[in-house]
Design a protein around this motif. Structure first.
Motif, mmCIF file in Angstrom:
data_model
loop_
_atom_site.group_PDB
_atom_site.id
_atom_site.type_symbol
_atom_site.label_atom_id
_atom_site.label_comp_id
_atom_site.label_asym_id
_atom_site.label_seq_id
_atom_site.Cartn_x
_atom_site.Cartn_y
_atom_site.Cartn_z
ATOM 1 N N THR A 158 0.840 -1.211 0.000
ATOM 2 C CA THR A 158 0.000 0.000 0.000
ATOM 3 C C THR A 158 0.866 1.249 0.000
ATOM 4 O O THR A 158 0.605 2.207 -0.739
ATOM 5 C CB THR A 158 -0.931 -0.003 1.223
ATOM 6 N N ARG A 159 1.903 1.245 0.826
ATOM 7 C CA ARG A 159 2.809 2.398 0.910
ATOM 8 C C ARG A 159 3.544 2.611 -0.421
ATOM 9 O O ARG A 159 3.675 3.745 -0.895
ATOM 10 C CB ARG A 159 3.809 2.199 2.044
ATOM 11 N N LEU A 160 4.020 1.529 -1.026
ATOM 12 C CA LEU A 160 4.729 1.641 -2.309
ATOM 13 C C LEU A 160 3.817 2.223 -3.391
ATOM 14 O O LEU A 160 4.235 3.091 -4.166
ATOM 15 C CB LEU A 160 5.257 0.272 -2.745
ATOM 16 N N LYS A 161 2.578 1.743 -3.455
ATOM 17 C CA LYS A 161 1.638 2.250 -4.454
ATOM 18 C C LYS A 161 1.345 3.728 -4.201
ATOM 19 O O LYS A 161 1.278 4.531 -5.146
ATOM 20 C CB LYS A 161 0.323 1.448 -4.391
ATOM 21 N N HIS A 162 1.180 4.085 -2.933
ATOM 22 C CA HIS A 162 0.884 5.480 -2.581
ATOM 23 C C HIS A 162 2.058 6.376 -2.963
ATOM 24 O O HIS A 162 1.871 7.448 -3.567
ATOM 25 C CB HIS A 162 0.591 5.589 -1.069
ATOM 26 N N ASP A 163 3.270 5.955 -2.628
ATOM 27 C CA ASP A 163 4.457 6.749 -2.937
ATOM 28 C C ASP A 163 4.652 6.886 -4.447
ATOM 29 O O ASP A 163 5.033 7.942 -4.948
ATOM 30 C CB ASP A 163 5.701 6.146 -2.300
ATOM 31 N N ALA A 164 4.381 5.798 -5.169
ATOM 32 C CA ALA A 164 4.511 5.842 -6.628
ATOM 33 C C ALA A 164 3.503 6.829 -7.240
ATOM 34 O O ALA A 164 3.824 7.582 -8.155
ATOM 35 C CB ALA A 164 4.308 4.457 -7.226
ATOM 36 N N GLY A 165 2.310 6.816 -6.676
ATOM 37 C CA GLY A 165 1.278 7.759 -7.150
ATOM 38 C C GLY A 165 1.633 9.193 -6.840
ATOM 39 O O GLY A 165 1.397 10.099 -7.655
ATOM 40 N N ALA A 166 2.239 9.423 -5.663
ATOM 41 C CA ALA A 166 2.613 10.783 -5.259
ATOM 42 C C ALA A 166 3.720 11.347 -6.139
ATOM 43 O O ALA A 166 3.833 12.558 -6.323
ATOM 44 C CB ALA A 166 3.055 10.783 -3.802
ATOM 45 N N GLN A 167 4.540 10.438 -6.699
ATOM 46 C CA GLN A 167 5.662 10.881 -7.527
ATOM 47 C C GLN A 167 5.281 10.987 -9.008
ATOM 48 O O GLN A 167 6.087 11.420 -9.819
ATOM 49 C CB GLN A 167 6.829 9.906 -7.376
ATOM 50 N N ALA A 168 4.066 10.547 -9.346
ATOM 51 C CA ALA A 168 3.661 10.560 -10.749
ATOM 52 C C ALA A 168 3.532 11.995 -11.252
ATOM 53 O O ALA A 168 3.093 12.886 -10.530
ATOM 54 C CB ALA A 168 2.326 9.825 -10.903
ATOM 55 N N TRP A 169 3.909 12.205 -12.521
ATOM 56 C CA TRP A 169 3.825 13.537 -13.105
ATOM 57 C C TRP A 169 2.409 13.784 -13.632
ATOM 58 O O TRP A 169 1.777 12.888 -14.132
ATOM 59 C CB TRP A 169 4.838 13.678 -14.259
#
Length: 202
Positions: free
Chosen positions: A191-202
């Motif tokens: 969940t954390r990895l998906k959230h962090d990946a989404g936060a870094q998306a352009w």
């Protein structure tokens, strides 16, 4: 007090810590502040940026390494709790879950009670050395800027996972308790990895 301020998000990863400001905030002289900062730097919770100290942050690899250690230690705690926890301790864990279901829509409150639940789980292991090591792990967890419980839909699922842990402990099934913790922390990490990946998306 500094560690608690980091833990609750007053100071986030990258925040600059200034002796004079900390002394004023906590109402103490600069000497104990300086000593505390030195200790937190030794524990890798703070890092240097020139002459300044800033709250450290964990990169992807460090976060993955932290979750590996946390999973093994907390899984061990659950396995030992299945052997040694008193009926009263198990009842307290259950009551915590029941109370959390009432606050499941409040991510901040759930994050705070989640820490209390895990701490109670550690104590139920009745192994002081394990509890000490888990305390160190949880200090490093404070460097994670967000909680996986803030992700929509994670709260109810996490509580179901807590329930599986407590059920295994109450059944005195150590291996099942270990596996329940492993599944719980694996889901939290994903969940954390998906959230962090989404936060870094352009």
């Amino acid at each position: 007090m500094i560690l608690e301020a980091i833990d609750v998000g007053i100071y986030k990863p990258g925040s600059r810590l200034v002796e004079s400001e900390l002394a004023e905030r906590f109402g103490v002289s600069r000497t104990p502040i300086r000593e505390a900062l030195q200790r937190l730097e030794t524990q890798s919770l703070l890092t240097r940026d020139g002459r300044s100290l800033i709250v450290a942050s964990l990169d992807h690899n460090q976060m993955a390494e932290l979750y590996v250690v946390r999973t093994e230690l907390e899984g061990l705690a659950a396995r030992l709790a299945a052997q040694h926890a008193s009926v009263e301790e198990i009842n307290v864990l259950q009551q915590m879950i029941d109370a959390d279901r009432e606050r499941v829509s409040d991510a901040a409150a759930l994050a705070r009670s989640n820490k209390r639940f895990h701490k109670q789980l550690h104590l139920a292991s009745h192994n002081r050395f394990l509890v000490q090591q888990l305390d160190l792990v949880y200090r490093s967890m404070a460097l994670l800027a967000t909680t996986s419980l803030a992700v929509e839909g994670r709260g109810p699922v996490a509580l179901d996972e807590h329930q599986a842990i407590v059920l295994a402990i109450s059944n005195r099934d150590g291996p099942a308790a270990y596996e329940a913790v492993k599944r719980h922390l694996s889901e939290a990490f994903v969940t954390r990895l998906k959230h962090d990946a989404g936060a870094q998306a352009w």
